[in-house]
Design a protein around this motif. Structure first.
Motif, PDB file in Angstrom:
ATOM      1  N   GLU A   4       0.831  -1.231   0.032  1.00  0.00           N
ATOM      2  CA  GLU A   4       0.026   0.000   0.090  1.00  0.00           C
ATOM      3  C   GLU A   4       0.833   1.298   0.051  1.00  0.00           C
ATOM      4  OE1 GLU A   4      -3.451   2.187   2.881  1.00  0.00           O
ATOM      5  OE2 GLU A   4      -2.421   0.349   3.416  1.00  0.00           O
ATOM      6  N   ILE A   5       0.799   2.025  -1.295  1.00  0.00           N
ATOM      7  CA  ILE A   5       1.616   3.100  -1.147  1.00  0.00           C
ATOM      8  C   ILE A   5       0.633   4.408  -1.103  1.00  0.00           C
ATOM      9  CG2 ILE A   5       3.350   4.369  -2.352  1.00  0.00           C
ATOM     10  CD1 ILE A   5       4.252   1.562  -3.625  1.00  0.00           C
ATOM     11  N   LYS A   6       1.044   5.305  -0.384  1.00  0.00           N
ATOM     12  CA  LYS A   6       0.154   6.410  -0.161  1.00  0.00           C
ATOM     13  C   LYS A   6       1.044   7.537  -0.654  1.00  0.00           C
ATOM     14  CE  LYS A   6      -2.213   9.502   3.184  1.00  0.00           C
ATOM     15  NZ  LYS A   6      -2.802   9.320   4.543  1.00  0.00           N
ATOM     16  N   ARG A   7       0.506   8.557  -1.496  1.00  0.00           N
ATOM     17  CA  ARG A   7       1.032   9.720  -1.847  1.00  0.00           C
ATOM     18  C   ARG A   7       1.224  10.582  -0.912  1.00  0.00           C
ATOM     19  NH1 ARG A   7       3.706   8.001  -6.055  1.00  0.00           N
ATOM     20  NH2 ARG A   7       2.142   7.313  -7.723  1.00  0.00           N
ATOM     21  N   ILE A   8       2.508  11.123  -0.553  1.00  0.00           N
ATOM     22  CA  ILE A   8       2.714  11.967   0.647  1.00  0.00           C
ATOM     23  C   ILE A   8       3.181  13.399  -0.024  1.00  0.00           C
ATOM     24  CG2 ILE A   8       4.401  12.360   2.603  1.00  0.00           C
ATOM     25  CD1 ILE A   8       4.480   9.219   2.566  1.00  0.00           C
ATOM     26  N   SER A   9       2.765  14.471   0.647  1.00  0.00           N
ATOM     27  CA  SER A   9       2.931  15.709  -0.147  1.00  0.00           C
ATOM     28  C   SER A   9       4.265  16.050   0.561  1.00  0.00           C
ATOM     29  CB  SER A   9       1.927  16.784   0.611  1.00  0.00           C
ATOM     30  OG  SER A   9       2.169  16.745   2.125  1.00  0.00           O
ATOM     31  N   ASN A  10       4.963  15.619   1.334  1.00  0.00           N
ATOM     32  CA  ASN A  10       6.400  15.975   1.613  1.00  0.00           C
ATOM     33  C   ASN A  10       7.312  15.313   0.645  1.00  0.00           C
ATOM     34  OD1 ASN A  10       8.866  16.210   2.768  1.00  0.00           O
ATOM     35  ND2 ASN A  10       8.103  16.190   4.915  1.00  0.00           N
ATOM     36  N   PRO A  11       7.970  16.371  -0.101  1.00  0.00           N
ATOM     37  CA  PRO A  11       9.003  15.633  -1.232  1.00  0.00           C
ATOM     38  C   PRO A  11      10.268  15.053  -0.335  1.00  0.00           C
ATOM     39  CG  PRO A  11       9.358  18.189  -0.971  1.00  0.00           C
ATOM     40  CD  PRO A  11       8.166  17.757  -0.094  1.00  0.00           C
ATOM     41  N   ASN A  12      10.417  15.215   0.713  1.00  0.00           N
ATOM     42  CA  ASN A  12      11.660  14.466   1.524  1.00  0.00           C
ATOM     43  C   ASN A  12      11.213  13.292   1.792  1.00  0.00           C
ATOM     44  OD1 ASN A  12      13.153  16.975   1.289  1.00  0.00           O
ATOM     45  ND2 ASN A  12      12.013  17.752   2.818  1.00  0.00           N
ATOM     46  N   ILE A  13      10.065  12.788   1.680  1.00  0.00           N
ATOM     47  CA  ILE A  13       9.589  11.240   2.076  1.00  0.00           C
ATOM     48  C   ILE A  13       9.516  10.721   0.628  1.00  0.00           C
ATOM     49  CG2 ILE A  13       8.046   9.875   3.121  1.00  0.00           C
ATOM     50  CD1 ILE A  13       7.140  12.351   4.753  1.00  0.00           C
ATOM     51  N   ILE A  14      10.505   9.552   0.471  1.00  0.00           N
ATOM     52  CA  ILE A  14      10.444   8.914  -0.581  1.00  0.00           C
ATOM     53  C   ILE A  14      10.498   7.224  -0.188  1.00  0.00           C
ATOM     54  CG2 ILE A  14      11.423  10.512  -1.963  1.00  0.00           C
ATOM     55  CD1 ILE A  14      14.201   8.883  -1.695  1.00  0.00           C
ATOM     56  N   TYR A  15       9.958   6.423  -1.182  1.00  0.00           N
ATOM     57  CA  TYR A  15       9.906   5.175  -1.012  1.00  0.00           C
ATOM     58  C   TYR A  15      10.942   4.561  -1.843  1.00  0.00           C
ATOM     59  CZ  TYR A  15       8.686   0.118  -1.997  1.00  0.00           C
ATOM     60  OH  TYR A  15       8.701  -1.335  -1.923  1.00  0.00           O
ATOM     61  N   ILE A  16      12.020   4.067  -1.495  1.00  0.00           N
ATOM     62  CA  ILE A  16      13.164   3.426  -2.172  1.00  0.00           C
ATOM     63  C   ILE A  16      13.187   2.002  -2.713  1.00  0.00           C
ATOM     64  CG2 ILE A  16      14.822   5.284  -1.344  1.00  0.00           C
ATOM     65  CD1 ILE A  16      15.978   2.798   0.319  1.00  0.00           C
ATOM     66  N   GLY A  17      12.513   1.229  -2.149  1.00  0.00           N
ATOM     67  CA  GLY A  17      12.294  -0.225  -2.510  1.00  0.00           C
ATOM     68  C   GLY A  17      13.348  -1.025  -1.895  1.00  0.00           C
TER      69      GLY A  17
END
Length: 132
Positions: A4-17
Motif C-alpha cells: 500500500e503506497i500512499k502519496r505523501i505531500s512532503n517531497p523529502n519522504i520517498i519510497y526506495i524499495g
C-alpha cells in the motif's frame, strides 16, 4: 505481497524499495528516518545499520524485536498500513527534539544489547560446530 503506497505531500519522504547492501550504505548516509514496514521479519538487520548511521527508525509493531526496541525508546512503532507510518514519520520530522532523543536512545540500546564482543564468542563456537 500487496504494498500500500500512499502519496505523501512532503517531497523529502520517498519510497526506495529493495536495494543492495552497497546501495543501502549510500542511502542511509543521506537518510533521517528509515521506515521498516515489514510484517514478517524476525530481526531486520537494517535496523542496526540505520542506527549506526544516526537515522531514526519507524518499525512495524509486527516485527519480532519491535517491542524490545520500542521499550528502550529506540524506535517508533507503526501498525501495518500507510496511515500509521505517515503519522509516525511526520511526528519525527516536525519534532526534531524527539528524533534526536530517539537516535540517542537507540545508540545506547544497541551498545548495551548488541555489543559485538558478546556475540563474538557465540559466533566462534557456532563456526567450530559447523567445521566439525
Amino acid at each position: 505481497v500487496n504494498l500500500e503506497i500512499k502519496r505523501i505531500s512532503n517531497p523529502n519522504i520517498i519510497y526506495i524499495g529493495v536495494k543492495s547492501l552497497q546501495e543501502m550504505d549510500l542511502v542511509l548516509e543521506k537518510t533521517k528516518i528509515l521506515v521498516v514496514p515489514s510484517v514478517a521479519d524476525v530481526f531486520p538487520r537494517i535496523i542496526l545499520e540505520a542506527i549506526s548511521q544516526n537515522c531514526g527508525v519507524v518499525l512495524s509493531k509486527n516485527c519480532q524485536v519491535a517491542h524490545d526496541f520500542y521499550s528502550a525508546g529506540a524506535v517508533r512503532l507503526c501498525t501495518p498500513g500507510s496511515d500509521s507510518i505517515v503519522r509516525e514519520v511526520e511526528n519525527l520530522l516536525t519534532n526534531p527534539a524527539i528524533l534526536e532523543e530517539q537516535i540517542r536512545l537507540s545508540k545506547k540500546y544497541v551498545e548495551q544489547e548488541y555489543d559485538m564482543s558478546k556475540w563474538k564468542e557465540i559466533l566462534i563456537k557456532e563456526n567450530k560446530k559447523k567445521n566439525r
